[in-house]
Scaffold this motif. Structure first.
Motif, PDB file in Angstrom:
ATOM      1  N   LYS A  77      45.856   8.431 -11.412  1.00 42.76           N
ATOM      2  CA  LYS A  77      46.700   9.924 -11.287  1.00 42.76           C
ATOM      3  C   LYS A  77      45.848  10.828 -10.267  1.00 42.76           C
ATOM      4  CE  LYS A  77      48.156   8.312 -15.359  1.00 42.76           C
ATOM      5  NZ  LYS A  77      47.360   7.219 -16.127  1.00 42.76           N
ATOM      6  N   TYR A  78      46.509  11.551  -9.465  1.00 39.09           N
ATOM      7  CA  TYR A  78      45.772  12.447  -8.481  1.00 39.09           C
ATOM      8  C   TYR A  78      46.704  13.867  -8.306  1.00 39.09           C
ATOM      9  CZ  TYR A  78      48.985  10.279  -5.251  1.00 39.09           C
ATOM     10  OH  TYR A  78      50.140   9.746  -4.439  1.00 39.09           O
ATOM     11  N   LEU A  79      46.116  14.608  -7.848  1.00 39.56           N
ATOM     12  CA  LEU A  79      46.686  15.810  -7.016  1.00 39.56           C
ATOM     13  C   LEU A  79      46.672  15.644  -5.745  1.00 39.56           C
ATOM     14  CD1 LEU A  79      47.907  18.460  -8.598  1.00 39.56           C
ATOM     15  CD2 LEU A  79      45.930  19.768  -7.591  1.00 39.56           C
ATOM     16  N   CYS A  80      47.864  15.992  -5.317  1.00 44.65           N
ATOM     17  CA  CYS A  80      48.133  15.954  -3.767  1.00 44.65           C
ATOM     18  C   CYS A  80      48.437  17.446  -3.335  1.00 44.65           C
ATOM     19  CB  CYS A  80      49.216  14.929  -3.671  1.00 44.65           C
ATOM     20  SG  CYS A  80      49.365  14.690  -1.720  1.00 44.65           S
ATOM     21  N   ARG A  81      47.944  17.600  -2.268  1.00 45.62           N
ATOM     22  CA  ARG A  81      47.962  19.315  -1.841  1.00 45.62           C
ATOM     23  C   ARG A  81      48.984  19.161  -0.453  1.00 45.62           C
ATOM     24  NH1 ARG A  81      42.402  22.011  -1.561  1.00 45.62           N
ATOM     25  NH2 ARG A  81      41.933  19.945  -0.388  1.00 45.62           N
ATOM     26  N   GLY A  82      49.981  20.127  -0.473  1.00 47.96           N
ATOM     27  CA  GLY A  82      50.706  20.532   0.727  1.00 47.96           C
ATOM     28  C   GLY A  82      51.790  19.523   0.367  1.00 47.96           C
ATOM     29  N   ILE A 135      44.370  14.660  -0.929  1.00 49.07           N
ATOM     30  CA  ILE A 135      43.965  14.526  -2.384  1.00 49.07           C
ATOM     31  C   ILE A 135      42.539  14.904  -2.426  1.00 49.07           C
ATOM     32  CG2 ILE A 135      43.992  12.809  -3.964  1.00 49.07           C
ATOM     33  CD1 ILE A 135      45.820  10.980  -2.443  1.00 49.07           C
ATOM     34  N   PRO A 136      42.560  16.287  -3.206  1.00 42.21           N
ATOM     35  CA  PRO A 136      41.394  16.912  -3.495  1.00 42.21           C
ATOM     36  C   PRO A 136      40.636  15.940  -4.695  1.00 42.21           C
ATOM     37  CG  PRO A 136      43.090  18.307  -4.327  1.00 42.21           C
ATOM     38  CD  PRO A 136      43.528  17.231  -3.498  1.00 42.21           C
ATOM     39  N   VAL A 137      41.276  15.441  -5.712  1.00 40.85           N
ATOM     40  CA  VAL A 137      40.930  14.810  -6.635  1.00 40.85           C
ATOM     41  C   VAL A 137      41.735  13.663  -7.355  1.00 40.85           C
ATOM     42  CG1 VAL A 137      42.244  16.408  -8.579  1.00 40.85           C
ATOM     43  CG2 VAL A 137      39.781  15.285  -9.072  1.00 40.85           C
ATOM     44  N   GLU A 138      41.069  12.649  -7.602  1.00 40.42           N
ATOM     45  CA  GLU A 138      42.044  11.177  -8.079  1.00 40.42           C
ATOM     46  C   GLU A 138      41.052  11.012  -9.421  1.00 40.42           C
ATOM     47  OE1 GLU A 138      44.128   7.370  -6.802  1.00 40.42           O
ATOM     48  OE2 GLU A 138      43.408   8.671  -5.148  1.00 40.42           O
ATOM     49  N   SER A 139      41.664  10.446 -10.448  1.00 38.87           N
ATOM     50  CA  SER A 139      40.884   9.741 -11.402  1.00 38.87           C
ATOM     51  C   SER A 139      40.429   8.338 -10.997  1.00 38.87           C
ATOM     52  CB  SER A 139      41.939   9.330 -12.594  1.00 38.87           C
ATOM     53  OG  SER A 139      43.079   8.532 -12.264  1.00 38.87           O
ATOM     54  N   GLY A 140      39.113   8.342 -11.517  1.00 44.18           N
ATOM     55  CA  GLY A 140      38.555   6.846 -11.019  1.00 44.18           C
ATOM     56  C   GLY A 140      37.701   7.098  -9.767  1.00 44.18           C
TER      57      GLY A 140
END
Length: 342
Positions: free
Chosen positions: A37-42, A51-56
């Protein structure tokens, strides 16, 4: 119903304060528990995602962190030290691992300035008689080392009524204060709430600059503990596959009595009780904890299903040969998506 994906027109909105933190909770569909899972910006195009952060993987921006609760199928992205430039569009994203497009839920993040003495906005907190309340007070960057306090009433320049201040013993032992200097939020906890606690308060920060202290106005509402004769119904909302916590206040004097959750009409005879304190739960998805200090017991239901929706009763055994004490509960179960705000 599936978790919102890229074709949805619904947008989840989260709100944080400058210098503070926000938790973005992202539900996802069953069968993606093992996927990243990850957070995507913009705008988050197919290529060159921000992607400032992604699991793993280590976070590219250390202010971002991600935890994944595979039981509730919700992953949470926490952003600390919030800045105005953090405001805007994001996407909760799940790697499908199926050679198809990733799954997306659009997020709108609003960043508000920390409330100061000149604000016209009033923060309202609600507690129950005999229970406790946590008043969260955001403050500006630069005041981490300054004393913080809660001021009661009109709070004039002189003769302030300050039940608690950081760095000093509380004048009222029901009040305590903790200061999170990373998130720039200090929290005042009040226990054993009373009707006279209701009214105007101020979150105060010593400026140490020879100027007026910084203030945020607080309105504290105290509600009576709901009992069997009440006509008020408490409503709780959960999501399919997730969990819900039902908080049941009760009157002082019943600390040692058994508490339980009753399902349906809850007649005097043949009660449907999935969980009761002091006994194993009849339904393993239900659990009960009792905080005798705050006079609130909490029933947690996991793996929520549509058939869980409906009427319940928070029940307290009186042990006095009288009818038990009840508070009516309405539980709503929504499809596997969520709207949260901070």
């Amino acid at each position: 119903m599936s978790v919102l994906a890229c074709e949805t027109t619904e947008i989840l909105t989260f709100t944080g304060y400058e210098g503070g933190k926000v938790e973005i909770r992202c539900p996802y569909e069953s069968r993606y528990e093992e996927q990243n899972k990850y957070l995507c910006r913009g705008e988050c195009p197919v290529l060159n995602k921000d992607i400032p952060v992604e699991s793993g993987s280590p976070a590219k921006d250390r202010r971002f962190s991600l935890t994944d609760d595979r039981t509730t199928r919700i992953f949470t992205v926490t952003i600390t030290d919030l800045r105005t430039e953090d405001q805007g569009k994001y996407w909760c994203s799940v790697r499908t691992g199926l050679g198809t497009y990733d799954k997306y839920t659009e997020i709108n993040l609003e960043i508000k300035p920390v409330l100061a003495c000149e604000t016209t906005e009033i923060l309202t907190f609600t507690g129950y008689e005999g229970g406790k309340v946590e008043i969260r007070c955001p403050y500006e960057s630069g005041y981490e080392e300054q004393n913080k306090y809660l001021c009661r009433g009109e709070c004039p320049v002189l003769n302030k009524d300050i039940p608690v201040e950081s760095g000093s013993p509380a004048k009222d032992r029901r009040f305590s204060l903790t200061d999170d200097r990373t998130t720039h939020i200090f929290t005042v906890t009040i226990t054993d709430l009373r009707t006279e606690d209701q009214g105007k308060h101020w979150c105060g920060v010593r400026t140490g600059l020879g100027t007026y202290d910084k203030y945020t106005e607080i309105n504290l509402e105290i509600k009576p503990v709901l009992a069997s004769e009440t006509t008020e119904i408490l409503t709780f909302t959960g999501y399919e596959g997730g969990k819900v916590e039902i908080r049941c206040p009760y009157e002082s004097g019943y600390e040692e009595q058994n508490k339980y959750l009753c399902r349906g009409e809850c007649s005097v005879l043949n009660k449907d009780i999935p969980v009761e304190s002091g006994s194993p739960a009849k339904d393993r998805r239900f659990s009960l904890t009792d905080d005798r200090t705050t006079h609130i017991f909490t029933v947690t239901i996991t793996d929520l299903r549509t058939e869980d929706q409906g009427k319940y009763w928070c029940g307290v055994r009186t042990g006095r040969g009288k009818l038990d004490k009840y508070t009516e509960i309405n539980l709503e179960i929504k499809p596997g998506k969520s709207e949260y705000s901070v």
